[in-house]
Write a protein that holds these residues in place. Structure first.
Motif, PDB file in Angstrom:
ATOM      1  N   ASN A 298       0.822  -1.212   0.000  1.00 11.30           N
ATOM      2  CA  ASN A 298       0.000   0.000   0.000  1.00 11.30           C
ATOM      3  C   ASN A 298       0.856   1.262   0.000  1.00 11.30           C
ATOM      4  N   SER A 299       2.160   1.108   0.248  1.00  8.70           N
ATOM      5  CA  SER A 299       3.115   2.212   0.143  1.00  8.70           C
ATOM      6  C   SER A 299       4.036   1.943  -1.034  1.00  8.70           C
ATOM      7  N   HIS A 303       7.956   0.332   3.446  1.00  6.51           N
ATOM      8  CA  HIS A 303       7.932   0.688   4.858  1.00  6.51           C
ATOM      9  C   HIS A 303       9.273   0.458   5.552  1.00  6.51           C
ATOM     10  N   LYS A 314       0.927  -0.479  10.189  1.00 11.18           N
ATOM     11  CA  LYS A 314       1.064   0.217   8.910  1.00 11.18           C
ATOM     12  C   LYS A 314       0.348  -0.490   7.769  1.00 11.18           C
ATOM     13  N   SER A 315      -0.208  -1.672   8.079  1.00 12.05           N
ATOM     14  CA  SER A 315      -0.909  -2.495   7.086  1.00 12.05           C
ATOM     15  C   SER A 315      -0.003  -2.806   5.894  1.00 12.05           C
ATOM     16  N   THR A 448      -2.613   2.897  10.632  1.00 17.72           N
ATOM     17  CA  THR A 448      -3.619   3.324   9.655  1.00 17.72           C
ATOM     18  C   THR A 448      -4.969   3.604  10.296  1.00 17.72           C
ATOM     19  N   THR A 463      -7.939  -1.176   9.907  1.00 23.45           N
ATOM     20  CA  THR A 463      -8.619  -0.713   8.695  1.00 23.45           C
ATOM     21  C   THR A 463      -8.503  -1.755   7.586  1.00 23.45           C
ATOM     22  N   SER A 503     -11.105   4.705   0.945  1.00 26.49           N
ATOM     23  CA  SER A 503     -10.336   3.787   1.782  1.00 26.49           C
ATOM     24  C   SER A 503     -11.054   3.565   3.099  1.00 26.49           C
ATOM     25  N   SER A 505      -9.538   3.737   5.945  1.00 32.68           N
ATOM     26  CA  SER A 505      -8.998   4.753   6.855  1.00 32.68           C
ATOM     27  C   SER A 505      -9.793   6.046   6.783  1.00 32.68           C
TER      28      SER A 505
END
Length: 524
Positions: A298-299, A303, A314-315, A448, A463, A503, A505
């Motif tokens: 998702n980043s 991370h 941080k999922s 998140t 989330t 999202s 979040s």
């Protein structure tokens, strides 16, 4: 000339004849009156149907909580005037025709002021609009069609409602001045739900401006459902219009299966801890390539180095991709299959959460892509909000969960039946559950889920944002989730789902925050 004796006899016979004639007329008159009395009868018109009451877990009524006023118009000149004041158009014309036939008219309306020729009757108003998907509704005959109304129809239905009784002549016309009466009947059946009307109300308020979504609030220890909301809801005043509405308000979204997303990650984390990999670390660079296909985080920039707690907060997708492959299909599936994700769940009263969908164990073993997708709650996975709540119940409740229910008890007369709880299912060890519980608190405070964090509120959560495979033009349609818990006098699990969001979040965490904030204020 008559002799005195003959005259006396004549007069005596005349008197006797007169007496006989009088007696004949008296008998005839009495017979006529008796016949008229026999031809009089009592007729009954139903003013309002009656049904037994549905209560919340604290004994607060969820139906029959208010009254409405019904007007009975008498067939008289004054009644005709009253009808003209209450009705218009075809309704007035039909009412006057009925009144001319000598029959009273029932109008589901209250006059603005007291009027002659009519009487008002206070009757129960069945629905308030609260918990509509679960309570359901009845048809024109007074029988339940959906929800608790249908599931307990034989208990709640009453053949006798509020009735208006009146006397009629031989032609069936109401006789003025002969009196009338109102019989309010009797209801013996009732149903008590596990719903807490205070939590139901605040959950409904939290979803008030949401297009399509659902909220489930569950007692973490017993899995009794304290609130269940689906939006949009149907209108009791326009059932036909709700049937054709484009947003399908009759669908109870809390009982429907959805694509899941990252709220599923704690179950993979549980598999890791149970299999001795709770200390696994991984350096996320934003993407991994497996069997020639890229699987992204998702980043986009990654991370960096993360452990299990940080990966949950941080999922981090790539962490769970690699973790699942190291664990293997058997280890992941064994934990996942401990929940009822692919089974329907009977909540009681014909209220059922639909069955979800799990990928086959063989499919996971034969395809690393399938295993990777499952690790972040994607691929061939569909789960209902009610079923997903069981995962978080087990985390809060020391590794155990009970099957959910929404019916506490039901009563007929003096006989009450209490719905027994299911025996608990052990889904993970207590130590694993306690560790995950602390990790979910971290995710809420600094991960998140931070959009749901409230200082001073004991809570945790995760989330989720799930791809649905649907598109609106070039735009991918996503579902958002937030699953978490609130610790108070009792521990509660709260699941929020929204359709077509940016999202979890952004669109679900704030709803969780609103609910927990109110629960804190109300001292739950």
């Amino acid at each position: 000339m008559f002799s005195k004796r003959a005259l006396s006899v004549f007069l005596s016979l005349s008197v006797l004849f007169a007496i006989c004639i009088a007696r004949v007329f008296t008998v005839a008159s009495n017979e006529k009156l008796s016949t008229a009395a026999v031809k009089q009868s009592t007729r009954v018109k139903t003013v309002s149907a009656l049904r037994g009451t549905v209560y919340d877990v604290n004994g607060v009524p969820l139906t029959n909580i208010a009254n409405r006023t019904v007007t009975v118009i008498f067939p008289s000149e004054k009644g005709a005037v009253a009808a003209g004041q209450l009705l218009k158009g075809d309704e007035l014309e039909n009412a006057l025709k009925t009144l001319r036939s000598g029959t009273p008219v029932i109008v589901d309306k209250a006059p603005e002021f007291e009027m002659s020729g009519a009487v008002t009757v206070s009757v129960p108003k069945r629905y308030s609009g609260v918990l509509s998907h679960i309570i359901g509704y009845t048809d024109n005959s007074g029988h339940g069609v959906t929800g608790i109304e249908k599931g307990f129809d034989s208990l709640l239905y009453s053949e006798k409602g509020v009735e208006f009784s009146y006397t009629t002549d031989s032609n069936g016309r109401m006789i003025e001045g002969m009196g009338w009466s109102i019989d309010r009947g009797k209801n013996l059946g009732s149903v008590t739900l596990t719903i807490d009307s205070r939590l139901q109300s605040l959950a409904e308020r939290a979803l008030k401006n949401v297009g399509r979504g659902a909220v489930v609030i569950m007692d973490a220890k017993t899995s009794e459902i304290r609130a269940l909301v689906s939006t949009p809801s149907f209108s009791y005043d326009d059932l036909e219009g709700s049937l054709t509405a484009s947003d399908s308000p009759f669908i109870n979204r809390a009982l429907c299966s959805y694509n899941v997303g990252s709220v599923f990650k704690p179950i993979v984390a549980a598999a890791a801890i149970e299999n001795g990999m709770g200390d696994y670390k991984y350096t996320c660079e934003g993407v991994i390539t497996v069997d020639g296909k890229d699987f992204r985080c998702n980043s986009s920039i990654g991370h960096g180095e993360v452990d299990l707690e940080t990966a949950l907060a941080k999922s981090c997708n790539t962490y769970f991709y690699t973790l699942a492959m190291k664990l293997g299909a058997d280890a992941v599936y064994d934990v996942v299959s401990g929940f009822k994700f692919d089974s329907s769940l009977d909540l009681g009263g014909e209220i059922t959460a639909g069955s979800g969908k799990l990928p086959l164990k063989t499919a996971l073993a034969n395809s690393r892509a399938a295993l990777i997708n499952l690790s972040i709650g994607q691929g061939d996975l569909m789960v209902t909000p009610v079923a997903m709540s069981l995962l978080y119940s087990s985390i809060v409740n020391g590794g155990e969960y009970c099957l959910p229910k929404i019916v506490k008890s039901y009563r007929f007369g003096s006989e009450e039946t209490v719905v027994s709880a299911s025996p608990p299912t052990v889904a993970m060890s207590r130590s694993t559950a306690d560790l995950l519980k602390s990790y979910l608190k971290t995710a809420l405070m600094s991960g998140t889920g931070s959009g749901a964090y409230i200082a001073g509120v004991d809570a945790g959560g995760k989330t989720g944002t799930a791809q649905t495979g649907w598109k609106d033009g070039d735009r991918h349609i996503l579902n958002g989730w937030f699953c978490g818990f609130f610790e108070g006098e009792e521990d509660y699990v709260i699941t929020v789902v929204r359709e077509d969001v940016s999202s979890g979040s952004n669109d679900c965490a704030p709803i969780f925050k609103t609910i927990t904030e109110e629960m804190k204020i109300l001292h739950f």
